[in-house]
Write an enzyme that holds these catalytic residues in place. Structure first.
Site, PDB file in Angstrom:
ATOM      1  N   GLY A  66       0.836  -1.196   0.000  1.00 20.70           N
ATOM      2  CA  GLY A  66       0.000   0.000   0.000  1.00 20.70           C
ATOM      3  C   GLY A  66       0.867   1.241   0.000  1.00 20.70           C
ATOM      4  N   GLY A 115      -0.856  -5.158   0.987  1.00 22.64           N
ATOM      5  CA  GLY A 115      -2.108  -4.816   0.308  1.00 22.64           C
ATOM      6  C   GLY A 115      -2.393  -5.671  -0.922  1.00 22.64           C
ATOM      7  N   GLU A 138       4.894  -6.983   7.315  1.00 20.14           N
ATOM      8  CA  GLU A 138       4.596  -5.770   8.101  1.00 20.14           C
ATOM      9  C   GLU A 138       5.371  -5.631   9.410  1.00 20.14           C
ATOM     10  OE1 GLU A 138       2.324  -7.641   6.633  1.00 20.14           O
ATOM     11  OE2 GLU A 138       1.259  -6.293   5.277  1.00 20.14           O
ATOM     12  N   ASP A 146      -2.290  -7.211   8.088  1.00 23.74           N
ATOM     13  CA  ASP A 146      -3.670  -6.690   8.072  1.00 23.74           C
ATOM     14  C   ASP A 146      -4.375  -7.141   6.795  1.00 23.74           C
ATOM     15  OD1 ASP A 146      -2.215  -5.013   6.382  1.00 23.74           O
ATOM     16  OD2 ASP A 146      -3.253  -3.188   6.994  1.00 23.74           O
TER      17      ASP A 146
HETATM   18  C1  QUE Z   1       7.442  -4.030   4.837  1.00 23.73           C
HETATM   19  C2  QUE Z   1       6.175  -3.677   4.446  1.00 23.73           C
HETATM   20  C3  QUE Z   1       5.958  -2.890   3.315  1.00 23.73           C
HETATM   21  C4  QUE Z   1       7.075  -2.472   2.565  1.00 23.73           C
HETATM   22  C5  QUE Z   1       8.362  -2.841   2.955  1.00 23.73           C
HETATM   23  C6  QUE Z   1       8.529  -3.610   4.091  1.00 23.73           C
HETATM   24  C7  QUE Z   1       4.647  -2.483   2.875  1.00 23.73           C
HETATM   25  C8  QUE Z   1       4.557  -1.673   1.719  1.00 23.73           C
HETATM   26  C9  QUE Z   1       5.698  -1.320   1.005  1.00 23.73           C
HETATM   27  C10 QUE Z   1       5.702  -0.545  -0.199  1.00 23.73           C
HETATM   28  C11 QUE Z   1       6.177  -1.069  -1.391  1.00 23.73           C
HETATM   29  C12 QUE Z   1       6.199  -0.314  -2.552  1.00 23.73           C
HETATM   30  C13 QUE Z   1       5.759   0.995  -2.532  1.00 23.73           C
HETATM   31  C14 QUE Z   1       5.279   1.530  -1.345  1.00 23.73           C
HETATM   32  C15 QUE Z   1       5.256   0.767  -0.184  1.00 23.73           C
HETATM   33  O1  QUE Z   1       6.923  -1.717   1.446  1.00 23.73           O
HETATM   34  O2  QUE Z   1       3.633  -2.823   3.511  1.00 23.73           O
HETATM   35  O3  QUE Z   1       4.839   2.794  -1.342  1.00 23.73           O
HETATM   36  O4  QUE Z   1       5.786   1.764  -3.664  1.00 23.73           O
HETATM   37  O5  QUE Z   1       3.333  -1.266   1.319  1.00 23.73           O
HETATM   38  O6  QUE Z   1       9.772  -3.959   4.497  1.00 23.73           O
HETATM   39  O7  QUE Z   1       5.113  -4.087   5.153  1.00 23.73           O
END
Ligand code: QUE
Length: 322
Positions: A66, A115, A138, A146
């Site tokens: 997300g 997500g 997460e 979640d």
């Molecule tokens: C753990 C996570 C997430 C993560 C990296 C982690 C996560 C998440 C993102 C993510 C990935 C690409 C994107 C962004 C966020 O990285 O939940 O905006 O472009 O959404 O180590 O839980």
């Protein structure tokens, strides 16, 4: 005009959703969540549409998560309403997919995390290729599994779901089928043919594309996973891993030691509680918890370390509640 972040089109009897932010690995933002929800609502009672297919654009990702950077920015500026609205809409979408009255098919050909799990695992058919990688990572950013994972993970075999949710362990496409997160394994090279067959003949064609699986790579560790992750607290799990004296247990303990210690505890508690909750109850509990944990200092620090600065060296605070 800016390119749509979700491309919507109908091919034959099948409606297609394509997540189209390949530069951010198709991570879901508010606009994408609303676009998917609106499209699904429009097709629900449309007799022309027999099934919905969702996939990602680009070679690398189905959906890597997300827009967690925006959530961190809102948390740091004290904007609770942005956080509440984002997760309210995301979890409502997860519930809408679970209750969708038509076949919902996810084609997962790359990263499927956070997500991305939420917009695939609640659907009836989840097709993974050899490029799929599934994870709920997460605890590395001091959030918790979640998007309905508190309902899904406790229902996987033995303690596998708790292991996946606490460690963020990545599963290949074939391992995801073994674990129950995916339903079929189809090689990437077959996807164009599968899309055409789906549009022409509907979801009955999927079984004919599924290929046999190699052995589950976690099979040699399944007993140790159940032995170590069956305990009643993070301390007891860590003690059990320390007592194992195997490379797998040492690696797993080292992985847990990188995660937010506070996040391991609230993740453990909500995953255990999820075993006795309906999906609706799980999503309500997640919505309550996510608004508290995103205010915890470990969350902003975790997103900084893993997503913003990418130094992968978070400085976690002492164990405390959300
Ligand atoms: C753990 C996570 C997430 C993560 C990296 C982690 C996560 C998440 C993102 C993510 C990935 C690409 C994107 C962004 C966020 O990285 O939940 O905006 O472009 O959404 O180590 O839980």
């Amino acid at each position: 005009m800016e390119e749509a972040s979700v491309i919507v089109d109908v091919q034959g009897r099948v409606a297609h959703l394509r997540l189209n932010r390949p530069r951010t690995l198709n991570a879901l933002d508010m606009g994408m969540i609303r676009a998917i929800a609106l499209a699904l609502a429009g097709w629900r009672d449309n007799p022309v549409i027999h099934a919905v297919v969702i996939e990602g654009t680009g070679e690398r990702a189905f959906c890597a998560g997300g827009d967690i950077r925006a959530v961190r920015d809102a948390a740091l500026s004290g904007d609770a309403s942005v956080i509440r609205e984002f997760f309210t809409d995301e979890y409502a979408l997860n519930a809408a997919i679970a209750g969708y009255p038509k076949p919902y098919v996810a084609l997962i050909d790359g990263f499927c995390m956070g997500g991305g799990i939420g917009v695939s695992v609640h659907g009836q058919i989840r097709i993974a290729t050899e490029f799929a990688q599934f994870a709920m990572p997460e605890t590395a950013i001091a959030l918790f599994p979640d998007v309905g994972a508190t309902h899904v993970l406790p229902r996987l075999p033995g303690q596998l779901g708790l292991f996946l949710g606490l460690t963020g362990h990545r599963l290949s496409g074939t391992d995801a089928v073994h674990a129950g997160l995916a339903t079929h394994y189809v090689p990437r090279a077959q996807l164009p043919k599968l899309r055409r067959a789906l549009a022409r003949d509907g979801v009955a064609v999927v079984a004919g594309f599924a290929e046999a699986l190699p052995p589950f790579t976690l099979a040699p560790h399944r007993e140790a996973i159940d032995r170590c992750f069956g305990h009643h607290s993070i301390e007891a799990i860590e003690a059990a891993l320390a007592a194992e004296d195997t490379d797998w247990a040492r690696t797993t303990l080292a992985t847990l030691s990188n995660m937010s210690p506070s996040s391991l505890r609230w993740s453990f508690d909500i995953l255990r509680a999820g075993a006795n909750r309906t999906l609706t109850q799980c999503l309500a509990a997640e919505l309550s918890l996510v608004q508290r944990v995103t205010r915890h200092p470990d969350f902003a620090e975790g997103v900084r370390a893993m997503v913003v600065d990418k130094d992968r060296a978070p400085k976690w605070g002492p164990i405390s509640g959300p």
